[in-house]
Design a protein around this motif. Structure first.
Motif, PDB file in Angstrom:
ATOM      1  N   LEU A  65       0.923  -1.105  -0.023  1.00  0.00           N
ATOM      2  CA  LEU A  65       0.205  -0.157   0.212  1.00  0.00           C
ATOM      3  C   LEU A  65       1.031   1.214  -0.380  1.00  0.00           C
ATOM      4  CD1 LEU A  65      -3.018   1.032   0.330  1.00  0.00           C
ATOM      5  CD2 LEU A  65      -2.438   1.247   2.725  1.00  0.00           C
ATOM      6  N   VAL A  66       0.514   2.063  -0.811  1.00  0.00           N
ATOM      7  CA  VAL A  66       1.532   3.710  -0.522  1.00  0.00           C
ATOM      8  C   VAL A  66      -0.159   4.054  -0.081  1.00  0.00           C
ATOM      9  CG1 VAL A  66       2.174   5.757  -2.425  1.00  0.00           C
ATOM     10  CG2 VAL A  66       2.590   3.294  -2.094  1.00  0.00           C
ATOM     11  N   ILE A  67       0.518   5.303   0.693  1.00  0.00           N
ATOM     12  CA  ILE A  67      -0.234   6.327   0.961  1.00  0.00           C
ATOM     13  C   ILE A  67       0.439   7.577   1.032  1.00  0.00           C
ATOM     14  CG2 ILE A  67      -1.687   7.285   3.103  1.00  0.00           C
ATOM     15  CD1 ILE A  67      -1.117   4.895   4.520  1.00  0.00           C
ATOM     16  N   ALA A  68      -0.290   8.066  -0.863  1.00  0.00           N
ATOM     17  CA  ALA A  68       0.273   9.652  -0.921  1.00  0.00           C
ATOM     18  C   ALA A  68      -0.274  10.956   0.219  1.00  0.00           C
ATOM     19  CB  ALA A  68       0.864   9.975  -2.150  1.00  0.00           C
ATOM     20  N   PHE A  69       0.580  11.830   0.942  1.00  0.00           N
ATOM     21  CA  PHE A  69       0.159  13.003   1.606  1.00  0.00           C
ATOM     22  C   PHE A  69       0.341  14.441   0.275  1.00  0.00           C
ATOM     23  CE2 PHE A  69       0.844   9.553   4.575  1.00  0.00           C
ATOM     24  CZ  PHE A  69      -0.425  10.031   5.028  1.00  0.00           C
ATOM     25  N   HIS A  70      -0.250  15.142  -0.060  1.00  0.00           N
ATOM     26  CA  HIS A  70       0.269  16.408  -0.868  1.00  0.00           C
ATOM     27  C   HIS A  70      -1.143  16.653  -0.608  1.00  0.00           C
ATOM     28  CE1 HIS A  70       1.432  18.563  -3.613  1.00  0.00           C
ATOM     29  NE2 HIS A  70       2.396  17.929  -3.845  1.00  0.00           N
ATOM     30  N   GLU A  71      -1.012  18.542  -0.439  1.00  0.00           N
ATOM     31  CA  GLU A  71      -3.021  19.300  -0.513  1.00  0.00           C
ATOM     32  C   GLU A  71      -3.137  19.447  -1.564  1.00  0.00           C
ATOM     33  OE1 GLU A  71       0.993  21.683   0.235  1.00  0.00           O
ATOM     34  OE2 GLU A  71       0.638  18.921   1.040  1.00  0.00           O
ATOM     35  N   ASN A  72      -2.149  19.499  -2.802  1.00  0.00           N
ATOM     36  CA  ASN A  72      -2.372  20.517  -3.576  1.00  0.00           C
ATOM     37  C   ASN A  72      -2.278  19.207  -4.775  1.00  0.00           C
ATOM     38  OD1 ASN A  72      -3.191  22.647  -3.142  1.00  0.00           O
ATOM     39  ND2 ASN A  72      -1.022  22.924  -3.015  1.00  0.00           N
ATOM     40  N   ASN A 104       3.603  12.854  -7.357  1.00  0.00           N
ATOM     41  CA  ASN A 104       3.214  12.112  -8.835  1.00  0.00           C
ATOM     42  C   ASN A 104       3.885  10.814  -9.231  1.00  0.00           C
ATOM     43  OD1 ASN A 104       1.480  11.681 -10.556  1.00  0.00           O
ATOM     44  ND2 ASN A 104       1.731  13.945 -11.358  1.00  0.00           N
ATOM     45  N   ASP A 105       5.124  11.188  -9.261  1.00  0.00           N
ATOM     46  CA  ASP A 105       5.735   9.462  -9.845  1.00  0.00           C
ATOM     47  C   ASP A 105       5.672   8.712  -9.305  1.00  0.00           C
ATOM     48  OD1 ASP A 105       8.183   9.084 -12.129  1.00  0.00           O
ATOM     49  OD2 ASP A 105       8.610   8.603  -9.820  1.00  0.00           O
ATOM     50  N   MET A 106       5.918   9.007  -7.587  1.00  0.00           N
ATOM     51  CA  MET A 106       5.810   7.889  -7.347  1.00  0.00           C
ATOM     52  C   MET A 106       4.241   6.552  -6.541  1.00  0.00           C
ATOM     53  SD  MET A 106       7.400   5.321  -4.709  1.00  0.00           S
ATOM     54  CE  MET A 106       8.495   5.947  -3.617  1.00  0.00           C
ATOM     55  N   SER A 107       3.343   7.516  -6.964  1.00  0.00           N
ATOM     56  CA  SER A 107       2.114   6.808  -6.720  1.00  0.00           C
ATOM     57  C   SER A 107       1.384   6.228  -8.376  1.00  0.00           C
ATOM     58  CB  SER A 107       0.776   8.340  -6.844  1.00  0.00           C
ATOM     59  OG  SER A 107       1.025   8.794  -5.847  1.00  0.00           O
ATOM     60  N   GLY A 144       0.456  -2.162  -9.776  1.00  0.00           N
ATOM     61  CA  GLY A 144      -0.463  -2.918  -9.415  1.00  0.00           C
ATOM     62  C   GLY A 144      -0.662  -2.269  -7.920  1.00  0.00           C
ATOM     63  N   VAL A 145      -0.018  -1.701  -7.560  1.00  0.00           N
ATOM     64  CA  VAL A 145       0.315  -1.279  -5.765  1.00  0.00           C
ATOM     65  C   VAL A 145      -1.055  -0.314  -6.120  1.00  0.00           C
ATOM     66  CG1 VAL A 145       1.384  -0.615  -3.349  1.00  0.00           C
ATOM     67  CG2 VAL A 145       2.496  -1.689  -5.930  1.00  0.00           C
ATOM     68  N   PRO A 146      -1.858  -0.263  -4.394  1.00  0.00           N
ATOM     69  CA  PRO A 146      -2.897   0.592  -4.317  1.00  0.00           C
ATOM     70  C   PRO A 146      -2.115   2.344  -4.068  1.00  0.00           C
ATOM     71  CG  PRO A 146      -3.683  -1.283  -3.054  1.00  0.00           C
ATOM     72  CD  PRO A 146      -1.998  -1.415  -3.265  1.00  0.00           C
ATOM     73  N   VAL A 147      -2.962   2.789  -4.018  1.00  0.00           N
ATOM     74  CA  VAL A 147      -2.421   4.104  -3.512  1.00  0.00           C
ATOM     75  C   VAL A 147      -4.003   5.521  -2.698  1.00  0.00           C
ATOM     76  CG1 VAL A 147      -1.728   6.668  -4.225  1.00  0.00           C
ATOM     77  CG2 VAL A 147      -0.724   4.253  -5.611  1.00  0.00           C
ATOM     78  N   TRP A 148      -3.705   5.666  -2.092  1.00  0.00           N
ATOM     79  CA  TRP A 148      -4.548   6.161  -1.054  1.00  0.00           C
ATOM     80  C   TRP A 148      -4.220   7.576  -1.304  1.00  0.00           C
ATOM     81  CZ3 TRP A 148      -9.836   6.138   0.088  1.00  0.00           C
ATOM     82  CH2 TRP A 148      -9.879   6.573   1.008  1.00  0.00           C
ATOM     83  N   LEU A 149      -4.449   8.546  -1.575  1.00  0.00           N
ATOM     84  CA  LEU A 149      -4.224  10.003  -2.065  1.00  0.00           C
ATOM     85  C   LEU A 149      -5.008  10.696  -0.496  1.00  0.00           C
ATOM     86  CD1 LEU A 149      -3.262  12.799  -2.721  1.00  0.00           C
ATOM     87  CD2 LEU A 149      -5.171  13.044  -3.592  1.00  0.00           C
ATOM     88  N   VAL A 150      -4.281  11.609   0.425  1.00  0.00           N
ATOM     89  CA  VAL A 150      -4.612  12.290   1.543  1.00  0.00           C
ATOM     90  C   VAL A 150      -4.203  13.850   1.227  1.00  0.00           C
ATOM     91  CG1 VAL A 150      -4.863  12.759   4.367  1.00  0.00           C
ATOM     92  CG2 VAL A 150      -4.441  10.455   2.892  1.00  0.00           C
ATOM     93  N   LEU A 154      -9.105  10.285  -1.010  1.00  0.00           N
ATOM     94  CA  LEU A 154      -9.091   8.594  -2.271  1.00  0.00           C
ATOM     95  C   LEU A 154      -8.481   7.450  -3.677  1.00  0.00           C
ATOM     96  CD1 LEU A 154      -8.944  10.353  -5.922  1.00  0.00           C
ATOM     97  CD2 LEU A 154      -8.869  11.973  -3.661  1.00  0.00           C
ATOM     98  N   TRP A 155      -8.831   6.622  -3.275  1.00  0.00           N
ATOM     99  CA  TRP A 155      -8.328   5.873  -4.244  1.00  0.00           C
ATOM    100  C   TRP A 155      -7.571   6.545  -5.872  1.00  0.00           C
ATOM    101  CZ3 TRP A 155      -5.112   2.294  -1.256  1.00  0.00           C
ATOM    102  CH2 TRP A 155      -6.624   1.783   0.353  1.00  0.00           C
ATOM    103  N   LEU A 156      -6.385   6.463  -6.035  1.00  0.00           N
ATOM    104  CA  LEU A 156      -6.414   6.756  -7.475  1.00  0.00           C
ATOM    105  C   LEU A 156      -6.061   5.452  -8.006  1.00  0.00           C
ATOM    106  CD1 LEU A 156      -3.157   9.153  -6.438  1.00  0.00           C
ATOM    107  CD2 LEU A 156      -5.313   9.950  -7.148  1.00  0.00           C
ATOM    108  N   HIS A 157      -5.978   5.737  -9.162  1.00  0.00           N
ATOM    109  CA  HIS A 157      -6.239   5.151 -10.281  1.00  0.00           C
ATOM    110  C   HIS A 157      -5.404   4.968 -11.917  1.00  0.00           C
ATOM    111  CE1 HIS A 157      -9.807   3.106  -8.361  1.00  0.00           C
ATOM    112  NE2 HIS A 157     -10.519   4.475  -7.922  1.00  0.00           N
TER     113      HIS A 157
END
Length: 190
Positions: free
Chosen positions: A100-107, A117-120, A127-133, A142-145
């Motif tokens: 799982l990747v949890i990405a924290f980014h306000e913009n 953005n690159d990591m996500s 195929g690794v899910p990414v949750w954006l906070v 939200l889940w990124l796709h």
């Protein structure tokens, strides 16, 4: 050996203003996975710094706190080749195998350049899910796709095409407090 489902990679904005959000989510992950939780982070500023601090505060051993600084630590022999952030991101994903990747980014916006953005994008491609906070609220996200990345990135200019005094254009909404993640608009027929 740890459960492979407990490997979480934390990435995000270098200017992430809400470190308590990261603390809350890592506390929840620790409650769920206990001593099987492995936290992977890039030892940077902002979001990575908050994750690093959490790992240090909880005295995670090196096998559970996987720290990947971009530059070598002081006192260590320097490498002959320095990794770019994109190369480091790829190596982290390959070597650490996060589930799982949890990405924290306000913009965050998929069309904007940047390490988050690159990591996500790289994680989603593998195929690794990414949750954006995007806010201080750890329950809002939200889940990124891959569909968020429908537009190909602009081609990088060749070195002979770069003017030494060129200033990159301002990114739309760079100072905006709201985050919108959307796919690129469909091309219009002419």
């Amino acid at each position: 050996m740890t459960d492979s489902h407990s490997r979480v990679l934390i990435c995000g904005s270098r200017r992430w203003p809400w470190p308590d959000t990261i603390t809350t989510l890592l506390d929840r992950a620790a409650g769920r996975h206990g001593n099987d939780l492995v936290v992977i982070e890039g030892a940077g500023t902002g979001a990575a710094s908050a994750a690093h601090h959490w790992c240090t505060l909880h005295d995670l051993p090196a096998w559970r706190h996987r720290c990947h600084p971009l530059a070598p630590a002081p006192g260590r022999r320097t490498r002959t080749r320095c990794w770019s952030e994109a190369e480091r991101n790829q190596r982290i994903l390959h070597d650490e195998g996060p589930r799982l990747v949890i990405a924290f980014h306000e913009n965050f916006h998929p069309a904007h350049p940047g390490s988050t953005n690159d990591m996500s994008r790289r994680a989603l491609t593998l195929g690794v899910p990414v949750w954006l906070v995007p806010t201080a609220d750890p329950d809002k996200g939200l889940w990124l796709h891959l569909s968020h990345y429908t537009c190909p990135p602009p081609p990088a200019p060749r070195p002979d095409q770069i003017e030494p005094t060129a200033v990159p254009p301002a990114l739309p909404g760079a100072n905006s407090a709201r985050t919108h993640v959307q796919s690129c608009p469909a091309p219009t027929s002419s």
